[in-house]
Structures are given as C-alpha cells and as structure tokens.
Design a protein around this motif. Structure first.
Motif, mmCIF file in Angstrom:
data_model
loop_
_atom_site.group_PDB
_atom_site.id
_atom_site.type_symbol
_atom_site.label_atom_id
_atom_site.label_comp_id
_atom_site.label_asym_id
_atom_site.label_seq_id
_atom_site.Cartn_x
_atom_site.Cartn_y
_atom_site.Cartn_z
ATOM 1 N N TYR A 233 0.817 -1.211 0.000
ATOM 2 C CA TYR A 233 0.000 0.000 0.000
ATOM 3 C C TYR A 233 0.856 1.270 0.000
ATOM 4 C CZ TYR A 233 -3.829 -3.156 1.120
ATOM 5 O OH TYR A 233 -4.760 -4.175 1.078
ATOM 6 N N ALA A 237 1.141 3.915 -3.084
ATOM 7 C CA ALA A 237 0.850 5.338 -2.870
ATOM 8 C C ALA A 237 2.009 6.206 -3.340
ATOM 9 C CB ALA A 237 0.549 5.589 -1.395
ATOM 10 N N LEU A 280 -5.129 0.625 -5.408
ATOM 11 C CA LEU A 280 -5.503 1.193 -4.112
ATOM 12 C C LEU A 280 -7.018 1.322 -3.981
ATOM 13 C CD1 LEU A 280 -2.766 3.971 -3.734
ATOM 14 C CD2 LEU A 280 -2.859 1.745 -2.597
#
Length: 526
Positions: A233, A237, A280
């Motif tokens: 994650y 990002a 995401l």
C-alpha cells in the motif's frame, strides 16, 4: 456318492481360501510376486470377505442399486457421487440382478511408486522445481461392478476437501507403466478439476485410483502478511505520487523537444498510474462491502485493474520494441503515425481482452485465503473467487501470455543493450592515447554510467516482474518482488529525471558520449 461329496468339499474349500478377508487384500497384493500390486488389488477387492471391516467407515464394500445415483463418503475429507448410467455400465451385459458391488476406500500414497524418467546429462547442475505432492497423502479408490468402466458420458464426481493452504491442485488417476514393473505415473486423462477454495471437485469419465496433486505453497505467517500489505500500500501510494510528477516532466520534455521515445515513456507512465491508483481503489473499496456482496462498482474496479495491468505489460513490451528498432534496425527512421500505431496496440489489446473477460462475468470480489484456517484473510476487487475458471483465465491473461512474453523479449533487448555498450566502450578506449591513469579513471566513470543506464532500462523494460518466480521459492523473494514492483512509479520518476539531465547536458554542449546518447535518448527523428 462319496467321490461327489469329496469333490464338492474340495471346491468349497478352494473357494473359501480364494475369498480372503478384505483386511488382508492390500497386504497380500504388496508381496513381490504380485507386480503390479494395483491390478491384484482391483481383482481381489471385489471378491473378498468383508467380515468385521464393514464397521470401518473408511472402507465401503456393499451392493447398491444400479438404477439410482449413489453418493458415499469413506472419510470426512473424501466423497464421491456416481450416476446411475456409470453403475449400469459396470454390470456388464451378461450379469443379471438389480444391484452391483461398490467398493471405495482410501490408501496411503506412499505405496504408489513413480516411474523414473531419464534426463539428458548436462554439466550444468540446476535445482529441480518443487515436485507436486498428493493432497493429504491419500488416494481414493473407486471400483464398481465386474467390468472396467471407461469413457462415461456422465462422469463420476469426487470431492477432496482441504483445510490448509495448498497450491494449485490437479485431479489425477494412477496409470501403470507399460513395463509392468510396479511403477506408474499420475495422469490427468479424462479428469477435470474445479477448485472452490475449500475443496477440489474432480469430474472423471472412468473408475480407478484417484488423487489430487498440489504444488507446495510457501507458507507466509500472519506478521509477514501484514508487513507485505503495508509495503504494497505504501509503495503503491508513492508510485501514484511519483508517476504524476513523471507525467509532468515528460509533458514538459515533449513540448520542449518532441521525441518518439518521450511519447512512449509518457504512455507507460500513464499505464503505471492507472495500475497503482486502481489497485488502491480496489483494495479500499472492498472494505465497504459485506461478506456476500460484490456490487457493480467492485466488478468495474476489477475490470479496470485487469485492464491497467494488461496496459502496463503492453507498453512495457512496446518499450522493448522501440529499443529494438533503435539498436537493430535504422536509428534515424521515419514511421508515419508511429505513436498512433503503438497506441492502438498498447491500449487496444488490453481493452479487447478485458472486455471479453467482463462479458464472461469474470470480475468481482476475490478472497485471499489465510494460511492456517482457510478463512478470508484479505479481499480485493479482481477476478471473482466464485467464477468457475478464474485460475485458468487469470493465468492465461496475466502470466502465461502477456507477462512471460514481455519479460522474455525485453530481457533479450537488455542483453542487446549491454552488448552494444560493450562494443562502443571497447572501440572508444582503443582510440585513446592518453595515460593509463586517465584511461582507467574515464573507464571507471563510463562503467558507472553504463551500469546506471542498464539498471534504469531494466526497470523501464519491466524486468522486475520476472522476480515473480522467486515468490514460490523463499520468503525474501516475496519481499523483494513486492518492494520492487510496488515502487515502479519511483523508478520511472528517476528515469525521467535522468532523461531531463541528459537533455540539458546535450543542449549545453556537443555530444560528449555518443555511446550513452544512443541508449539514453532512444528517439526517432520527426
């Protein structure tokens, strides 16, 4: 009279000796004189005396009606369903009566000896891949009637339950070696496999010794799974952030100095942005769904995630194709509407494949299984776990065709780049007449520059995707693959910065290093 009585007595004694207890059949057939033992077992198990073994739930030896469907479960992990047509075929044309003998049990898989395959001798020693193993080390035996049952129009269904993490499973049956040496192989002929997540369902058109071969899956602890999730994650990002900056850089470079290479980099960066951003969204949106809910939004996100992954593979492969034209064909070559033609392939092919999968109803909520209890450890909007052929569709559309071909072709292109650099460096150093210290210093600087070029190209050409094979070998391989591929946006940003610095140095002075310029700029003239 006495002679007749003696003959009848001897016949009864011989028949009683032939009908041994079913508990002793396996032990007797494993003797050296009975090779192969499986044929002996199939012949004797139907005529043995059950005795007290009938109380053993793992051994079913009873007569059933051939006109009705039969369902049995010798163990809690094994069950079978035999249609009436298969039981009717097992009777034989000359047998009368309303029932047939059904025998089903489980046998330890260590009794089945695999045939040895001869391999070509090679001086290079390579480790063998992990061999598939039998699920639960148990083989399910199914026998009915008096004649062999093959080529059934309605297959029998066998269910193998599993409560632990396993790899991909394949339904197989035991096929004896033609040498009759007691060995054989596991064959998939006539058997289809369906994995529901908790059990393997085998549909086979014959009766034999059945099992499920599973690939050993690397066990990941709960703490490692949490760490990998955080890495994924956070890396995605960061990739979204850096790909946005890279897009701005490439747009500025394209306006200042239009080049085909910059256009290709721009398209690849856009595909990476879609991939990480959609990943995401797919990961966080699925938290809003209930356990049994999928929703059209999750299906749409699964579609865009698959599409963006295919687009990333396509544009990465086109990067290698562009490099091939620059280094192998003619450097200054004019191709009419070159970027438009590449865009048709880079965006059109993924759209076509994803559309076909979407019409087939592939997309939905995908459940990642926990290593210990097979409960849902994580969820993502991807290809639905309920889709019957999800594994096959996922393998063909993401691994076998686009991923493998892209890695293979781009690895060849990177090797070609290294070869070109080596030849150019050798020729340039051969013409220098300065001192040895200066030559060594310049050689070291050029070596570092070439190493940076090759490292950057390996990321642009998508070679970190090839590390997926290491995830089946060791836990560090999983971490390396996760880190490198989640930070693809960062690597693309560093490559865009390197191209910007190269463009400025080329504008400030003349060409200082012809060999590196051919590799770094990689452009067609307009």
């Amino acid at each position: 009279m006495w002679i007749t009585f003696s003959l009848v007595t001897l016949a009864w004694i011989s028949t009683a000796q032939a009908r041994i207890n079913c508990e002793q059949v396996l032990h007797d057939c494993l003797r050296p004189e009975h090779v192969p033992w499986t044929k002996c077992y199939e012949d004797r198990i139907g005529s043995c005396i059950t005795g007290r073994i009938q109380s053993n739930p793992k051994f079913i030896h009873q007569r059933v009606s051939w006109s009705q469907k039969v369902e049995k479960s010798p163990t809690p992990e094994h069950s079978l369903s035999i249609p009436a047509s298969a039981l009717q075929r097992s009777r034989g044309p000359e047998v009368l009566g309303e029932d047939v003998l059904l025998v089903t049990t489980v046998i330890n898989s260590t009794l089945f000896k695999l045939s040895r395959t001869r391999r070509k001798q090679s001086r290079v020693i390579t480790p063998d891949p992990p061999a598939p193993s039998v699920l639960g080390d148990l083989v399910l035996v199914v026998r009915a009637g008096n004649v062999p049952v093959q080529n059934l129009s309605q297959p029998i269904k066998l269910t193998f339950k599993h409560n632990k993490q396993v790899g991909n499973g394949t339904c197989v049956f035991w096929e004896e070696s033609p040498l009759d040496d007691g060995t054989g192989t596991w064959s998939t002929k006539g058997c289809d496999t369906h994995d529901t997540g908790d059990e393997f369902i085998c549909s086979c058109n014959h009766m034999s010794f059945f099992a499920v071969l599973v690939n050993p899956a690397l066990s990941v602890s709960q703490s490692d799974a949490v760490n990998l999730s955080y890495i994924t994650y956070i890396g995605s990002a960061l990739s979204v952030f850096f790909t946005v900056i890279s897009l701005i850089i490439y747009i500025c470079l394209q306006r200042r100095r239009p080049e085909k290479a910059t256009g290709v980099h721009l398209q690849l960066t856009g595909a990476l942005l879609c991939l990480h951003l959609t990943f995401l969204l797919c990961s966080f949106w699925v938290w809003q769904l209930s356990e049994n809910e999928e929703g059209w939004v999750c299906k749409g996100l699964g579609f865009f995630l698959h599409w963006s992954l295919l687009a990333t593979f396509s544009w990465t492969a086109l990067e290698g194709f562009h490099l091939y034209l620059l280094l192998v064909r003619v450097f200054n070559i004019y191709v009419r509407r070159y970027l438009l033609k590449l865009s048709v392939v880079g965006w059109g092919v993924p759209t076509l494949v994803a559309a076909v999968c979407g019409i087939s109803g592939v997309y939905g909520k995908y459940n990642l299984r926990d290593a210990n209890n097979q409960t849902s450890a994580a969820q993502i909007c991807w290809m639905s776990s309920e889709f019957p052929h999800r594994l096959l569709v996922s393998y063909i559309t993401t691994v076998a065709v686009p991923g493998a071909l892209m890695i293979l072709c781009n690895s060849c292109m990177l090797g070609l780049v290294v070869f070109k650099l080596w030849r150019l460096r050798a020729s340039s150093l051969g013409t220098e007449s300065s001192g040895w210290k200066k030559i060594n210093r310049e050689k070291g600087m050029k070596l570092l520059k070439d190493a940076a070029t090759v490292l950057g190209l390996s990321c642009v050409l998508g070679l970190p995707w090839g590390l997926a094979s290491t995830t089946y070998i060791s836990l560090p391989g999983i971490y390396i693959f996760t880190i490198l591929n989640s930070l693809q946006g960062l690597f693309m940003f560093l490559w865009s910065v390197a191209l910007t610095c190269k463009s400025r140095s080329d504008n400030d002075s003349s060409v200082r290093d012809p060999s590196s310029q051919k590799i770094m700029t990689t452009s067609f003239n307009n």
